[in-house]
Design an enzyme around this catalytic site. Structure first.
Site, PDB file in Angstrom:
ATOM      1  N   GLU A  29       0.858  -1.183   0.000  1.00  0.00           N
ATOM      2  CA  GLU A  29       0.000   0.000   0.000  1.00  0.00           C
ATOM      3  C   GLU A  29       0.894   1.233   0.000  1.00  0.00           C
ATOM      4  OE1 GLU A  29      -2.815   0.360   3.206  1.00  0.00           O
ATOM      5  OE2 GLU A  29      -3.774   2.079   2.282  1.00  0.00           O
TER       6      GLU A  29
ATOM      7  N   HIS B 154      -6.482  -1.966  15.244  1.00  0.00           N
ATOM      8  CA  HIS B 154      -6.701  -1.222  13.994  1.00  0.00           C
ATOM      9  C   HIS B 154      -6.473  -2.129  12.776  1.00  0.00           C
ATOM     10  CE1 HIS B 154      -6.551   2.501  11.474  1.00  0.00           C
ATOM     11  NE2 HIS B 154      -5.775   1.734  10.724  1.00  0.00           N
ATOM     12  N   GLU B 155      -5.344  -2.790  12.739  1.00  0.00           N
ATOM     13  CA  GLU B 155      -5.042  -3.622  11.561  1.00  0.00           C
ATOM     14  C   GLU B 155      -6.014  -4.788  11.476  1.00  0.00           C
ATOM     15  OE1 GLU B 155      -3.189  -2.049   9.710  1.00  0.00           O
ATOM     16  OE2 GLU B 155      -2.192  -0.790  11.192  1.00  0.00           O
TER      17      GLU B 155
ATOM     18  N   HIS C  97      -9.311  -3.709  10.059  1.00  0.00           N
ATOM     19  CA  HIS C  97      -9.284  -3.483   8.613  1.00  0.00           C
ATOM     20  C   HIS C  97      -9.783  -4.710   7.840  1.00  0.00           C
ATOM     21  CE1 HIS C  97      -7.785   0.419   7.585  1.00  0.00           C
ATOM     22  NE2 HIS C  97      -6.608   0.296   8.162  1.00  0.00           N
TER      23      HIS C  97
ATOM     24  N   GLU D  37      -9.732   4.334   6.368  1.00  0.00           N
ATOM     25  CA  GLU D  37      -8.870   4.760   7.474  1.00  0.00           C
ATOM     26  C   GLU D  37      -9.639   5.513   8.565  1.00  0.00           C
ATOM     27  OE1 GLU D  37      -6.329   3.363   7.962  1.00  0.00           O
ATOM     28  OE2 GLU D  37      -5.613   2.667   6.009  1.00  0.00           O
TER      29      GLU D  37
ATOM     30  N   GLY E  88       3.492   2.256  11.112  1.00  0.00           N
ATOM     31  CA  GLY E  88       3.229   1.394  12.260  1.00  0.00           C
ATOM     32  C   GLY E  88       3.012  -0.050  11.845  1.00  0.00           C
TER      33      GLY E  88
ATOM     34  N   MET F 280       0.670  -2.802   8.722  1.00  0.00           N
ATOM     35  CA  MET F 280      -0.058  -2.911   7.462  1.00  0.00           C
ATOM     36  C   MET F 280      -1.002  -4.105   7.494  1.00  0.00           C
ATOM     37  SD  MET F 280      -0.644  -1.777   4.466  1.00  0.00           S
ATOM     38  CE  MET F 280      -1.879  -2.571   3.451  1.00  0.00           C
ATOM     39  N   GLU F 281      -2.225  -3.845   7.039  1.00  0.00           N
ATOM     40  CA  GLU F 281      -3.325  -4.798   7.201  1.00  0.00           C
ATOM     41  C   GLU F 281      -3.442  -5.851   6.102  1.00  0.00           C
ATOM     42  OE1 GLU F 281      -3.707  -1.457   6.420  1.00  0.00           O
ATOM     43  OE2 GLU F 281      -5.384  -1.163   5.028  1.00  0.00           O
ATOM     44  N   ASN F 282      -2.354  -6.250   5.437  1.00  0.00           N
ATOM     45  CA  ASN F 282      -2.427  -7.276   4.383  1.00  0.00           C
ATOM     46  C   ASN F 282      -3.345  -8.425   4.793  1.00  0.00           C
ATOM     47  OD1 ASN F 282      -0.057  -5.897   3.219  1.00  0.00           O
ATOM     48  ND2 ASN F 282       0.967  -6.817   4.975  1.00  0.00           N
TER      49      ASN F 282
HETATM   50  N1  B3K Z   1      -2.963   1.096   5.641  1.00  0.00           N
HETATM   51  C1  B3K Z   1      -1.655   1.204   6.215  1.00  0.00           C
HETATM   52  C2  B3K Z   1      -0.929   2.445   5.831  1.00  0.00           C
HETATM   53  C3  B3K Z   1      -0.259   2.380   4.505  1.00  0.00           C
HETATM   54  C4  B3K Z   1       0.613   3.591   4.284  1.00  0.00           C
HETATM   55  C5  B3K Z   1       1.180   3.611   2.913  1.00  0.00           C
HETATM   56  N2  B3K Z   1       2.121   4.703   2.744  1.00  0.00           N
HETATM   57  C6  B3K Z   1      -1.692   1.080   7.698  1.00  0.00           C
HETATM   58  C7  B3K Z   1      -2.966   1.422   8.336  1.00  0.00           C
HETATM   59  O1  B3K Z   1      -3.529   2.483   8.193  1.00  0.00           O
HETATM   60  O2  B3K Z   1      -3.489   0.578   9.011  1.00  0.00           O
HETATM   61 ZN    ZN Z   2      -5.432   1.888   8.751  1.00  0.00          ZN
END
Ligand code: B3K
Ligand code: ZN
Length: 856
Positions: free
Chosen positions: A126, A294-295, A298, A317, A258, A260-262
């Protein structure tokens, strides 16, 4: 390709130009042959013409890729290689596109795409990193199921979804849920897992694995508990259940943000997941719990329902931040959580919204999307969801969310889709409300009162206005929910909290049948992200500080009082006011108040906050004068409270074994707040004792902070370094503390000296931030009249840009408040901004940010 052509002004992308991609993707098969210098990526993608699209151009994004071969339906083809991707004449019926590309993870220092951190492979896709892995329609509205095969000789090789095969030198993963490429992830390396499991509300068994480097196993227990709590909370509060057989988290030491929600494979910055009492502070524990939530959240708000394009970023977000804030409020303390969220909102988002980087929660255009992962998209976005929640009430909110998941599951959506759901679920019209998404800038809300004693009628008249922001001069009135209560002179609440819905530029609200003139408590719980302007007396603020039943406004009254006192000291050379000091003592003595609340209520307004406050009042802030006034006030507070300190400090001592819960952390926070005061009176004796006895990082660091204040930290710093030199996260604190506590005139040299420490490493975002984030958060140090602070910052930004443009662009925000200051400082900053902009091959990220700041 793209990053190397900044001399031509980078072109913006516009929301109005959105068109769907000409093809749908039915499946994606990827094979990775891992090699640090030359990883081969083989892709096999099933495309079919999109019946809803007008444009049949077949363009696939791709950057920094070496194309080895390409085929359509098994026949070799020669695509046209263009700037940022490739183009082909595609068949008008379903077809399979295959490509083989080569990439070099080892030389990827941008930490976007596939890169290496500490000998391990990991990805960050992302927003647009997948195009650095292979050729693909790298846009969030193209969703597909992925099958991934990883070949290599590493002990652990992970990707999204469920594990479907493994053998000597390979693993395979299948993710059945259609997802955009930005949610793709791959991790491979020498890792160990903490394993656990969760049974979902419908009885499904889910394996949970938290992967870390060998040696970090002892820091995984808290994260795992936080994950399980989050999973249960999302079921209970939103009715959302997890949807794969396995959920994995991996901790990575080099990471731009911080976490990433893969899908099914969250990747975390070590700082956002590893925790132990010996190495982490209470604040770390709280942040980790919130980020894990948070993740995880998502998975539904972001992954199952994603964004149509990046202009809709706040759809996932803002909503997910609101969800994690609600979670924290539920599992910890609601008032404390709300106050902390507002402190962060004002410190970051208001600062952004009142400067050159102000932008809409739904922007109309952007140059580099990575520059739009901002406090406005996240925090103001969350405030918007909170206002919707306030306006429709919890039941209708839940009804609307059920409809949202029902209607849009599996889709890539817009903010309009989101608002339509609320309209359909509640019948309410959201046309005016939508302006919150489209209008940048922090609204000002002025209020005046009118008391008619003969009829017992009390009126509040509100006037709203939003100052112009870059590119947006004219502002329309917003729908502002103003939570208001009234308090009688004896402290009783005569009007319980009511939501006043303001829709006009000016509007009066009337309250009848009152026997005496009430004191209004306005904007309770901070019901809208606005700046409330009200001329009132010190007595009234002190009254609300003592009597308001709304904890947020009680805290707010104390904060306003402190700001008023500081303003008087800065502008009029006043002495610290006794009314404030007395009110502070009364509050601290009040045992009925949660220690965590008292800790927040005794906190001084920050120096940057004061600079903005003065600037808003028409005064040019002088960072040195603000710093001196703050120091004088701190000393006055210590002296005024000295009789209270020994007893109260003793009460805050925690004797039970360490736990990272709200109760213990509240006591520690208040205890350390008091120790700061004590240090001003005893020259650091109590802090020295605590330094010797502390057995957890919260107290250890609290003691160190006081020793730094007292100028007695030399031995402690050396000892700390020796103990923790191999623990990167703890050493980050060591760096940060020294910069943050440097005397203003020494901040530049202290910072410079730290960059010469062998443990300083600009390639590691955590370490760079621990030094330069702390430096820019030290206004009196950064804004030294000599301009040395500006020069130091610019030098390092220029140095970092070719290595990591994302972090450079973000850190250039240090200069965003420059227009507040005097002409000399502005001149010095302008010269540094120009110097950055004149740098050869400056990245698109940094070019965009610095030019926007410069243009102010
Ligand atoms: N979605 C990601 C942030 C990605 C940032 C890319 N530059 C983390 C988050 O908001 O949970
Ligand atoms: Zn997020």
């Amino acid at each position: 390709m793209k990053d190397a052509s900044p001399a031509a002004q980078p072109q913006p992308i516009h929301l109005a130009d959105y068109t769907p991609f000409g093809y749908l993707v039915d499946s994606v098969d990827l094979t990775f042959r891992l090699d640090p210098k030359a990883t081969r990526v083989l892709s096999r993608i099933a495309f079919r013409p999109n019946p809803d699209a007008r444009d049949s151009r077949f363009f696939l994004h791709g950057e920094e890729l070496k194309l080895i071969a390409a085929r359509i339906d098994g026949h070799a083809v020669s695509p046209r290689l263009l700037d940022g991707g490739l183009e082909l004449d595609a068949p008008a019926q379903p077809f399979v596109f295959e490509a083989e590309v080569e990439i070099s993870p080892e030389s990827n220092t941008s930490l976007e795409g596939l890169y290496m951190s500490n000998g391990m492979y990991c990805t960050q896709c992302e927003a647009e990193g997948f195009r650095k892995i292979t050729f693909y329609p790298d846009r969030p509205d193209v969703m597909a199921p992925f099958h991934v095969r990883i070949e290599g000789d590493l002990p652990v090789m992970l990707s999204n979804g469920n594990p479907t095969a493994s053998g000597d030198g390979f693993t395979e993963w299948t993710d059945p849920w259609r997802k955009p490429s930005y949610l793709f992830a791959l991790v491979a390396g020498d890792l160990v897992a903490r394993e656990d499991s969760f049974t979902t509300m419908s009885g499904k068994h889910v394996d949970l694995k938290l992967w870390v480097r060998p040696g970090d196993e002892g820091k995984t227990a808290f994260g795992m508990e936080a994950l399980k709590k989050s999973m249960a909370w999302d079921e209970e509060v939103y009715g959302r259940e997890y949807d794969l057989d396995i959920f994995q988290i991996v901790a990575v030491s080099d990471f731009n943000m911080g976490a990433m929600e893969n899908k099914g494979l969250n990747i975390f910055n070590t700082s956002a997941v590893l925790a132990s009492p010996e190495t982490s502070t209470d604040a770390n524990f709280e942040r980790i719990e919130a980020i894990i939530a948070h993740e995880y959240f998502h998975n539904w708000t972001g992954n199952r329902i994603t964004c149509r394009d990046w202009f809709q970023l706040s759809l996932k977000e803002g909503l997910t931040v609101f969800r994690d804030q609600s979670f924290t409020a539920d599992v910890r303390s609601e008032p404390v959580a709300r106050i902390s969220d507002v402190i962060a909102l004002r410190g970051r988002q208001f600062r952004e919204d009142n400067g050159p980087l102000a932008h809409q929660v739904q922007p109309d255009s952007f140059v580099e999307i990575n520059n739009f992962y901002t406090a406005t998209i996240y925090e103001k976005g969350a405030e918007i969801i909170r206002m919707i929640h306030t306006l429709v009430g919890p039941e209708d909110y839940r009804k609307a969310l059920d409809l949202y998941f029902d209607r849009h599951d599996g889709q890539a959506c817009t903010i309009d889709d989101w608002l339509t759901v609320f309209h359909d679920a509640t019948g309410r019209d959201f046309t005016q409300f939508k302006r919150w998404y489209k209008q940048a800038g922090t609204p000002r809300l002025r209020v005046t009162e009118n008391w008619m004693s003969d009829t017992g009628t009390y009126q509040l008249t509100f006037t709203q206005s939003t100052p112009p922001t870059p590119g947006q001069d004219v502002k329309e009135p917003l729908l502002i929910p103003i939570a208001t209560g009234l308090i009688s002179p004896n402290g009783d609440e005569v009007q319980a909290t009511q939501i006043l819905e303001m829709t006009e530029p000016t509007q009066t609200f009337t309250f009848d049948d009152l026997s005496a003139k009430p004191t209004p408590s306005i904007l309770r719980g901070f019901s809208a992200p606005v700046i409330l302007e009200r001329d009132t007396t010190t007595e009234e603020r002190a009254f609300l500080f003592a009597h308001d039943t709304d904890p947020f406004n009680k805290w707010e009254a104390g904060r306003a009082l402190a700001k008023e006192v500081l303003t008087g000291m800065v502008t009029g050379g006043d002495a610290p006011q006794a009314a404030y000091l007395d009110a502070l003592a009364t509050m601290l003595r009040d045992d009925s108040l949660d220690p965590a609340f008292r800790a927040l209520a005794m906190q001084m307004p920050g120096e940057d906050d004061m600079a903005q406050t003065l600037y808003d009042a028409g005064v040019t802030p002088d960072p040195d004068v603000i710093h001196d006034a703050a120091e004088t006030l701190k000393q006055a507070r210590a002296e005024h409270l000295q009789d209270l300190l020994p007893r109260l400090s003793a009460e805050m001592r925690v004797t039970e074994p360490f736990q990272s819960n709200a109760e213990q952390s509240g006591k520690r926070a208040l205890g350390l707040g008091l120790l700061k005061l004590t240090t001003r009176l005893d020259g650091g004796r109590a802090a020295e004792k605590l330094w010797e006895s502390a057995d957890n990082m919260t107290l250890k660091l609290g003691a160190l902070s006081c020793l730094l204040d007292a100028g007695k930290a030399e031995t402690a710093l050396a000892e700390f370094r020796e103990t923790w030199k191999d623990d990167a996260l703890v050493m980050d604190k060591w760096f940060m503390m020294q910069v943050g506590h440097a005397a203003p005139e020494q901040a530049v040299s202290v910072t410079e000296a730290l960059t010469r420490d062998p443990l300083f490493n600009m390639k590691n975002p955590n370490r760079f931030r621990s030094v330069f984030g702390a430096f820019s958060a030290h206004p009196a140090g950064f804004h030294q009249a000599s301009g040395d602070g500006y020069r130091l910052m610019a030098n390092w930004l220029i140095r970092l840009d070719p290595v990591n443009p994302q972090i450079t662009a973000r850190m250039s925000g240090a200069f965003e408040t420059w227009k507040r200051y005097d002409a000399d400082r502005q001149g010095l900053i302008a010269a540094e901004l120009d110097r950055i902009l004149a740098t050869d091959n400056l990245s698109r990220d940094t070019t965009e940010m610095v030019s926007r700041i410069r243009k102010a």
